[in-house]
Design an enzyme around this catalytic site. Structure first.
Site, short mmCIF file in Angstrom:
data_model
loop_
_atom_site.label_atom_id
_atom_site.label_comp_id
_atom_site.label_asym_id
_atom_site.label_seq_id
_atom_site.Cartn_x
_atom_site.Cartn_y
_atom_site.Cartn_z
N ARG A 78 -3.72 -8.16 4.10
CA ARG A 78 -2.98 -6.97 4.50
C ARG A 78 -3.87 -6.12 5.40
O ARG A 78 -5.08 -6.02 5.16
CB ARG A 78 -2.56 -6.15 3.28
CG ARG A 78 -1.32 -6.65 2.57
CD ARG A 78 -0.06 -6.49 3.42
NE ARG A 78 1.14 -6.92 2.73
CZ ARG A 78 1.65 -8.16 2.76
NH1 ARG A 78 1.05 -9.10 3.49
NH2 ARG A 78 2.75 -8.45 2.11
N GLU B 267 1.36 -1.91 11.36
CA GLU B 267 2.24 -2.88 12.03
C GLU B 267 3.57 -2.24 12.42
O GLU B 267 4.10 -1.44 11.64
CB GLU B 267 2.51 -4.06 11.08
CG GLU B 267 1.26 -4.86 10.83
CD GLU B 267 1.46 -6.01 9.85
OE1 GLU B 267 2.62 -6.38 9.56
OE2 GLU B 267 0.44 -6.52 9.37
N HIS C 70 1.62 -11.26 12.29
CA HIS C 70 1.96 -11.44 10.87
C HIS C 70 2.80 -12.71 10.66
O HIS C 70 3.95 -12.65 10.21
CB HIS C 70 2.69 -10.20 10.32
CG HIS C 70 2.56 -10.06 8.83
ND1 HIS C 70 2.52 -8.85 8.17
CD2 HIS C 70 2.47 -11.00 7.85
CE1 HIS C 70 2.42 -9.04 6.86
NE2 HIS C 70 2.38 -10.35 6.64
#
Ligand code: DGY
Length: 323
Positions: free
Chosen positions: A242, A271, A289
């Site tokens: 993360r 993000e 991602h």
């Protein structure tokens, strides 16, 4: 009996949507436009269960929506830092995730980033596509060898172990790790993995460091200036966990100063915003991602989230309850 009402916040692979349609009175998101806070609050008020994805922020405020009807939030993702689980518990809302099914693909992507960063694959591709390749020469784009190097893992859960297996068996790497929960002797032997007592000890010894811990208040900015200073000069950081686990500004400074040699990143602090300074760096590989992004896995994640909803509405314990 009426089917339970469910909102699925984003477009899922067709097979998962088809199954959801059979089991639930489901609202799908054919246009795949993210739901804003008001739309999520409406869902909390009007349906029995929500199937959000890791990009939806399921906040304390949302979980405490007045007149709430939803009793379960079945996250589409193994990470669930997008959900305020403390607030979910306080409001008596069940939360589930989708472990196991994305382990192998995420490990593949960590290795992809490791190889791409070490072997300057992004840079090489940019050179070729930019029409700047002048031909083979002995000193062209010399990179870092992967085979036989030391890989340090911060966290050795399912994904960390899958990365260790690939790196050790496939690339002859020495594996060291730090995790509050040590591997069994048999588990450690199978992966050739040695535990270190601290994160710093892993950082000091590793040529590559790969992060495999969940995002929690404790792991926020686990990689910060002090920790980058412990890494070997020229070493490479890989993050498929993360964005929150890395202080991005400190990472940029470590890359700029040459304290570390490169980074391969699939996740970011804010993000989909990625700092312009990272985008400008040649020694950094950046992916949007994609850890679990194969058709097989994204279908399996949908099925697993639906399994959890089905169990819950059927009155049995969902397999992947996290709150
Ligand atoms: C997860 O499941 O947590 C991933 O980050 C989404 O692929």
């Amino acid at each position: 009996m009426a089917k339970p009402k469910v909102v699925i916040t984003r477009k899922l692979p067709a097979a998962a949507e088809e199954r959801a349609r059979k089991l639930f009175d489901v609202e799908l998101n054919a246009n795949d436009v993210p739901l804003d806070a008001a739309a999520l609050a409406r869902a909390m008020r009007e349906v029995d269960g929500l199937l959000p994805c890791v990009a939806d922020k399921i906040t304390a405020e949302l979980l405490a929506t007045p007149g709430r009807k939803a009793k379960i939030v079945a996250n589409y993702g193994v990470g669930y830092n997008n959900i305020d689980v403390v607030a979910a518990k306080a409001n008596g809302i069940v939360v589930t995730n989708t472990p196991d099914v994305l382990t192998e693909d995420t490990a593949d992507l960590a290795l992809t980033l490791m190889l791409m960063t070490a072997r300057r694959a992004g840079e090489g591709e940019r050179e070729l596509r930019g029409g700047k390749w002048t031909g083979w020469r002995p000193t062209h784009m010399l990179a870092t060898q992967v085979n036989g190097k030391t890989l340090g893992l911060i966290g050795i859960g399912r994904i960390g172990r899958a990365v260790a297996r690939r790196a050790h068996l496939g690339f002859g790497m020495k594996i060291i790790y730090h995790d509050p929960y040590p591997l069994s002797d048999a588990g450690a032997n199978a992966l050739g993995a040695e535990r270190r007592e601290s994160i710093e000890a892993v950082l000091r010894e590793s040529d590559f460091v790969s992060l495999h811990c969940p995002a929690t208040p404790e792991t926020r900015h686990l990689m910060n200036a002090a920790r980058f200073a412990q890494m070997k000069q020229g070493s490479i950081l890989i993050n498929t966990a993360r964005g929150d686990v890395v202080n991005e500004l400190d990472l940029i400074s470590a890359l700029e100063s040459g304290a570390i040699g490169g980074a391969g990143l699939d996740v970011f602090e804010k993000e989909p915003t990625v700092p312009a300074k990272l985008i400008a760096m040649e020694n950094v590989v950046l992916l949007p991602h994609l850890g679990s992004a194969t058709t097989e896995t994204r279908v399996a994640m949908g099925m697993r989230a639906i399994d959890n909803l089905e169990a819950f509405f059927g009155g049995t314990a969902p397999r992947d309850r996290v709150a």
